[in-house]
Design a protein around this motif. Structure first.
Motif, PDB file in Angstrom:
ATOM      1  N   GLU A 109      16.428 113.400 116.081  1.00  0.00           N
ATOM      2  CA  GLU A 109      15.314 114.012 116.806  1.00  0.00           C
ATOM      3  C   GLU A 109      14.089 114.267 115.929  1.00  0.00           C
ATOM      4  OE1 GLU A 109      16.301 117.323 119.358  1.00  0.00           O
ATOM      5  OE2 GLU A 109      18.318 116.502 119.601  1.00  0.00           O
ATOM      6  N   VAL A 110      14.284 114.824 114.750  1.00  0.00           N
ATOM      7  CA  VAL A 110      13.163 115.157 113.869  1.00  0.00           C
ATOM      8  C   VAL A 110      12.392 113.896 113.493  1.00  0.00           C
ATOM      9  CG1 VAL A 110      12.537 116.041 111.579  1.00  0.00           C
ATOM     10  CG2 VAL A 110      14.226 117.254 112.977  1.00  0.00           C
ATOM     11  N   LEU A 111      13.118 112.870 113.110  1.00  0.00           N
ATOM     12  CA  LEU A 111      12.494 111.603 112.727  1.00  0.00           C
ATOM     13  C   LEU A 111      11.700 111.018 113.897  1.00  0.00           C
ATOM     14  CD1 LEU A 111      12.130 109.241 110.706  1.00  0.00           C
ATOM     15  CD2 LEU A 111      14.286 108.318 111.604  1.00  0.00           C
ATOM     16  N   PHE A 112      12.307 111.004 115.077  1.00  0.00           N
ATOM     17  CA  PHE A 112      11.644 110.363 116.209  1.00  0.00           C
ATOM     18  C   PHE A 112      10.559 111.203 116.848  1.00  0.00           C
ATOM     19  CE2 PHE A 112      14.561 107.186 115.302  1.00  0.00           C
ATOM     20  CZ  PHE A 112      13.853 106.042 115.624  1.00  0.00           C
ATOM     21  N   HIS A 113      10.595 112.495 116.620  1.00  0.00           N
ATOM     22  CA  HIS A 113       9.456 113.319 117.030  1.00  0.00           C
ATOM     23  C   HIS A 113       8.237 112.906 116.192  1.00  0.00           C
ATOM     24  CE1 HIS A 113       7.246 116.730 118.539  1.00  0.00           C
ATOM     25  NE2 HIS A 113       6.917 117.020 117.294  1.00  0.00           N
ATOM     26  N   TYR A 114       8.449 112.762 114.891  1.00  0.00           N
ATOM     27  CA  TYR A 114       7.367 112.322 113.996  1.00  0.00           C
ATOM     28  C   TYR A 114       6.874 110.919 114.377  1.00  0.00           C
ATOM     29  CZ  TYR A 114       5.007 110.299 110.036  1.00  0.00           C
ATOM     30  OH  TYR A 114       4.082 109.631 109.269  1.00  0.00           O
ATOM     31  N   ILE A 115       7.792 109.998 114.603  1.00  0.00           N
ATOM     32  CA  ILE A 115       7.419 108.624 114.943  1.00  0.00           C
ATOM     33  C   ILE A 115       6.636 108.593 116.252  1.00  0.00           C
ATOM     34  CG2 ILE A 115       8.369 106.384 115.675  1.00  0.00           C
ATOM     35  CD1 ILE A 115      10.509 106.790 113.457  1.00  0.00           C
ATOM     36  N   GLY A 116       7.111 109.321 117.253  1.00  0.00           N
ATOM     37  CA  GLY A 116       6.406 109.388 118.535  1.00  0.00           C
ATOM     38  C   GLY A 116       5.005 109.938 118.393  1.00  0.00           C
ATOM     39  N   GLU A 117       4.861 111.023 117.639  1.00  0.00           N
ATOM     40  CA  GLU A 117       3.538 111.621 117.418  1.00  0.00           C
ATOM     41  C   GLU A 117       2.614 110.659 116.672  1.00  0.00           C
ATOM     42  OE1 GLU A 117       3.930 115.381 115.426  1.00  0.00           O
ATOM     43  OE2 GLU A 117       4.100 116.444 117.335  1.00  0.00           O
ATOM     44  N   THR A 118       3.149 109.998 115.657  1.00  0.00           N
ATOM     45  CA  THR A 118       2.345 109.061 114.864  1.00  0.00           C
ATOM     46  C   THR A 118       1.830 107.928 115.741  1.00  0.00           C
ATOM     47  OG1 THR A 118       3.608 109.579 112.879  1.00  0.00           O
ATOM     48  CG2 THR A 118       2.375 107.512 112.863  1.00  0.00           C
ATOM     49  N   LEU A 119       2.687 107.382 116.583  1.00  0.00           N
ATOM     50  CA  LEU A 119       2.282 106.289 117.468  1.00  0.00           C
ATOM     51  C   LEU A 119       1.279 106.770 118.521  1.00  0.00           C
ATOM     52  CD1 LEU A 119       5.708 104.499 117.859  1.00  0.00           C
ATOM     53  CD2 LEU A 119       3.690 103.625 116.653  1.00  0.00           C
ATOM     54  N   GLU A 120       1.500 107.974 119.039  1.00  0.00           N
ATOM     55  CA  GLU A 120       0.575 108.537 120.033  1.00  0.00           C
ATOM     56  C   GLU A 120      -0.809 108.743 119.423  1.00  0.00           C
ATOM     57  OE1 GLU A 120       0.376 112.631 122.505  1.00  0.00           O
ATOM     58  OE2 GLU A 120       2.305 111.578 122.567  1.00  0.00           O
ATOM     59  N   ILE A 121      -0.847 109.280 118.219  1.00  0.00           N
ATOM     60  CA  ILE A 121      -2.124 109.484 117.528  1.00  0.00           C
ATOM     61  C   ILE A 121      -2.794 108.128 117.285  1.00  0.00           C
ATOM     62  CG2 ILE A 121      -3.166 110.187 115.318  1.00  0.00           C
ATOM     63  CD1 ILE A 121      -1.007 112.479 115.290  1.00  0.00           C
ATOM     64  N   GLY A 122      -2.001 107.141 116.878  1.00  0.00           N
ATOM     65  CA  GLY A 122      -2.531 105.794 116.657  1.00  0.00           C
ATOM     66  C   GLY A 122      -3.160 105.213 117.910  1.00  0.00           C
ATOM     67  N   LEU A 123      -2.540 105.446 119.055  1.00  0.00           N
ATOM     68  CA  LEU A 123      -3.091 104.944 120.328  1.00  0.00           C
ATOM     69  C   LEU A 123      -4.397 105.639 120.692  1.00  0.00           C
ATOM     70  CD1 LEU A 123      -0.028 104.593 122.737  1.00  0.00           C
ATOM     71  CD2 LEU A 123      -1.601 102.780 122.056  1.00  0.00           C
ATOM     72  N   GLU A 124      -4.501 106.928 120.352  1.00  0.00           N
ATOM     73  CA  GLU A 124      -5.657 107.722 120.755  1.00  0.00           C
ATOM     74  C   GLU A 124      -6.883 107.507 119.868  1.00  0.00           C
ATOM     75  OE1 GLU A 124      -4.095 111.694 120.863  1.00  0.00           O
ATOM     76  OE2 GLU A 124      -3.016 111.323 122.734  1.00  0.00           O
ATOM     77  N   GLU A 125      -6.704 106.978 118.671  1.00  0.00           N
ATOM     78  CA  GLU A 125      -7.844 106.766 117.777  1.00  0.00           C
ATOM     79  C   GLU A 125      -8.812 105.762 118.391  1.00  0.00           C
ATOM     80  OE1 GLU A 125      -6.296 105.616 113.961  1.00  0.00           O
ATOM     81  OE2 GLU A 125      -5.551 107.632 113.539  1.00  0.00           O
ATOM     82  N   GLU A 126     -10.086 106.079 118.295  1.00  0.00           N
ATOM     83  CA  GLU A 126     -11.126 105.239 118.916  1.00  0.00           C
ATOM     84  C   GLU A 126     -11.101 103.795 118.445  1.00  0.00           C
ATOM     85  OE1 GLU A 126     -15.255 106.472 119.184  1.00  0.00           O
ATOM     86  OE2 GLU A 126     -14.558 108.528 119.506  1.00  0.00           O
ATOM     87  N   ASP A 127     -10.984 103.582 117.157  1.00  0.00           N
ATOM     88  CA  ASP A 127     -11.059 102.230 116.608  1.00  0.00           C
ATOM     89  C   ASP A 127      -9.673 101.583 116.426  1.00  0.00           C
ATOM     90  OD1 ASP A 127     -10.322 103.959 114.579  1.00  0.00           O
ATOM     91  OD2 ASP A 127     -11.545 102.985 113.041  1.00  0.00           O
ATOM     92  N   SER A 128      -8.672 102.162 117.066  1.00  0.00           N
ATOM     93  CA  SER A 128      -7.316 101.653 116.936  1.00  0.00           C
ATOM     94  C   SER A 128      -7.146 100.311 117.633  1.00  0.00           C
ATOM     95  CB  SER A 128      -6.326 102.650 117.540  1.00  0.00           C
ATOM     96  OG  SER A 128      -5.020 102.123 117.491  1.00  0.00           O
ATOM     97  N   GLU A 129      -6.380  99.438 117.003  1.00  0.00           N
ATOM     98  CA  GLU A 129      -6.066  98.128 117.576  1.00  0.00           C
ATOM     99  C   GLU A 129      -4.687  98.128 118.234  1.00  0.00           C
ATOM    100  OE1 GLU A 129      -6.529  95.392 114.335  1.00  0.00           O
ATOM    101  OE2 GLU A 129      -8.675  95.743 114.186  1.00  0.00           O
ATOM    102  N   LEU A 130      -4.022  99.288 118.250  1.00  0.00           N
ATOM    103  CA  LEU A 130      -2.704  99.398 118.878  1.00  0.00           C
ATOM    104  C   LEU A 130      -2.856  99.380 120.399  1.00  0.00           C
ATOM    105  CD1 LEU A 130      -1.088 102.329 116.855  1.00  0.00           C
ATOM    106  CD2 LEU A 130      -0.583  99.913 116.622  1.00  0.00           C
ATOM    107  N   ASP A 131      -1.879  98.790 121.077  1.00  0.00           N
ATOM    108  CA  ASP A 131      -1.839  98.920 122.525  1.00  0.00           C
ATOM    109  C   ASP A 131      -0.460  99.433 122.924  1.00  0.00           C
ATOM    110  OD1 ASP A 131       0.012  96.780 123.086  1.00  0.00           O
ATOM    111  OD2 ASP A 131      -1.625  95.344 123.018  1.00  0.00           O
ATOM    112  N   GLU A 132      -0.322  99.881 124.160  1.00  0.00           N
ATOM    113  CA  GLU A 132       0.918 100.522 124.605  1.00  0.00           C
ATOM    114  C   GLU A 132       2.139  99.614 124.488  1.00  0.00           C
ATOM    115  OE1 GLU A 132       0.896 102.792 128.211  1.00  0.00           O
ATOM    116  OE2 GLU A 132      -1.127 103.523 127.801  1.00  0.00           O
TER     117      GLU A 132
END
Length: 171
Positions: free
Chosen positions: A119-142
């Motif tokens: 859980e601890v690891l995947f909470h961090y991973i989920g947050e990191t990916l969510e932040i990556g998606l929200e960044e304006e200049d991010s090239e990540l997609d869902e």
């Protein structure tokens, strides 16, 4: 079973943050020797991702995952291609089953069963990916974020299962 705690994760992130790019590359290459099939599995996604940012995110989260497990001081056995294929098949079946559930209560129960063991690891991973998606200049997609999350989850589940099956041996 020993789990990855917030303290362990914080230490891993702090250690990785202190490293230069060459040292990070060396750590990734080190995992080719320790876990060649996991590395080949991760590298198989490289062509699916159009952006270097996405490729780097996958490698970084893979590295965080591996460092967290190895920092437990437990002997992590060599993961085989067969284990990866079996877990991948299992995950696909579970996701297909989940998509076909229409009852909200059953869907919620199934969602809980699909959650990652660590859980601890995947909470961090989920947050990191969510932040990556929200960044304006991010090239990540869902879709890519889903692939990253799913592939790193698959690896963590295989390692967790492998550790619990083989017993915990301090290295």
């Amino acid at each position: 079973m020993t789990h990855i705690t917030e303290e362990i994760l914080d230490e891993v992130l702090e250690n990785l943050d202190e490293l230069e790019e060459d040292a990070i590359t060396e750590k990734v290459q080190n995992y080719f020797g320790k876990q060649p099939f996991l590395m080949m599995y991760i590298m198989s996604f490289e062509e699916e991702f159009e952006s270097e940012e996405t490729q780097n995110m996958l490698i970084f989260l893979f590295l965080v995952t591996m460092e967290a497990f190895y920092s437990l001081g437990i002997d992590v056995p060599l993961i085989s291609e067969e284990q990866i294929a079996k877990e991948e098949e299992k995950q696909i079946i579970l996701l297909e089953k989940f998509e076909n559930i229409s009852n909200d209560e059953e869907r919620e129960e199934m969602a809980i069963s699909l959650m990652a063991t660590e859980e601890v690891l995947f909470h961090y991973i989920g947050e990191t990916l969510e932040i990556g998606l929200e960044e304006e200049d991010s090239e990540l997609d869902e879709d890519e974020v889903g692939i990253i999350y799913g592939s790193v989850k698959l690896i963590a589940e295989i390692i967790s299962n492998s550790i619990s099956i083989n017993g915990l041996k301090k290295v």
